[in-house]
Design an enzyme around this catalytic site. Structure first.
Site, PDB file in Angstrom:
ATOM      1  CD  GLU A   1      -2.279   4.180   3.075  1.00  0.00           C
ATOM      2  OE1 GLU A   1      -1.849   3.370   2.227  1.00  0.00           O
ATOM      3  OE2 GLU A   1      -3.475   4.475   3.178  1.00  0.00           O
TER       4      GLU A   1
ATOM      5  CB  CYS B   1      -0.881   0.058   1.238  1.00  0.00           C
ATOM      6  SG  CYS B   1      -2.178  -1.175   1.284  1.00  0.00           S
TER       7      CYS B   1
HETATM    8  N1  THU Z   1      -4.470   0.575  -0.971  1.00  0.00           N
HETATM    9  C1  THU Z   1      -3.567   1.520  -0.545  1.00  0.00           C
HETATM   10  O1  THU Z   1      -2.512   1.716  -1.154  1.00  0.00           O
HETATM   11  N2  THU Z   1      -3.870   2.236   0.558  1.00  0.00           N
HETATM   12  C2  THU Z   1      -5.069   2.199   1.205  1.00  0.00           C
HETATM   13  O2  THU Z   1      -5.282   2.977   2.117  1.00  0.00           O
HETATM   14  C3  THU Z   1      -6.088   1.226   0.806  1.00  0.00           C
HETATM   15  C4  THU Z   1      -5.685   0.276  -0.265  1.00  0.00           C
HETATM   16  C5  THU Z   1      -4.195  -0.130  -2.221  1.00  0.00           C
HETATM   17  C6  THU Z   1      -3.882  -1.578  -2.184  1.00  0.00           C
HETATM   18  C7  THU Z   1      -4.265  -1.999  -3.590  1.00  0.00           C
HETATM   19  O3  THU Z   1      -3.207  -1.699  -4.482  1.00  0.00           O
HETATM   20  C8  THU Z   1      -5.426  -1.107  -3.954  1.00  0.00           C
HETATM   21  O4  THU Z   1      -5.344  -0.005  -3.057  1.00  0.00           O
HETATM   22  C9  THU Z   1      -6.789  -1.755  -3.861  1.00  0.00           C
HETATM   23  O5  THU Z   1      -6.957  -2.364  -2.651  1.00  0.00           O
END
Ligand code: THU
Length: 132
Positions: free
Chosen positions: A55, A53
């Site tokens: 973050e 992700c």
């Molecule tokens: N994802 C993030 O990068 N941060 C978040 O706060 C929620 C989810 C990403 C993971 C994945 O690549 C996509 O969003 C869909 O879940």
């Protein structure tokens, strides 16, 4: 740096997200106590569980650049969602490892409103390094 500028930085980052599978870009801007801003995006993988992700990308980049626990001032998270996009639960736990419970977390939505929360709002009763 104010929350609007930090959020703008997070929003701009979305263009760099690697999201061929979900098409769900997320951009993050992490403000450090020395005024530096470290960005992150989500980086996906064909083996979906290997996805990182935005973050965590930002936090891990900051740690890799020598920043330590307690040097994090605020985080802004931006996506293309109608509602405010909050960090996932794994990212909340990673934030709790390095950031104080009262650290501001800025979320945004389609209308570009900014919702200001604290890490503790997102993760009450966090599992941290509890005394034994
Ligand atoms: N994802 C993030 O990068 N941060 C978040 O706060 C929620 C989810 C990403 C993971 C994945 O690549 C996509 O969003 C869909 O879940």
């Amino acid at each position: 740096m104010n929350k609007e500028l930090l959020m703008e930085s997070a929003r701009k980052m979305k263009a760099k997200a690697y999201v061929p599978y979900s098409k769900f870009p997320v951009g993050v801007a992490l403000l450090l106590k020395d005024g530096a801003v470290i960005n992150g995006v989500n980086v996906e993988n064909v083996s979906l569980g290997a996805t990182n992700c935005a973050e965590r990308t930002a936090i891990f980049t900051a740690i890799s650049n020598g920043y330590k626990k307690g040097e994090f001032e605020a985080i802004a998270v931006a996506g293309d969602t109608v509602d405010f996009l909050p960090p996932c639960s794994i990212c909340r736990q990673v934030l709790a490892e390095f950031c104080s419970p009262d650290m501001p977390v800025y979320l945004t939505n389609e209308k570009k409103n900014i919702l200001e929360l604290t890490l503790k709002d997102l993760l009450p009763y966090a599992f941290t390094d509890l005394e034994m």
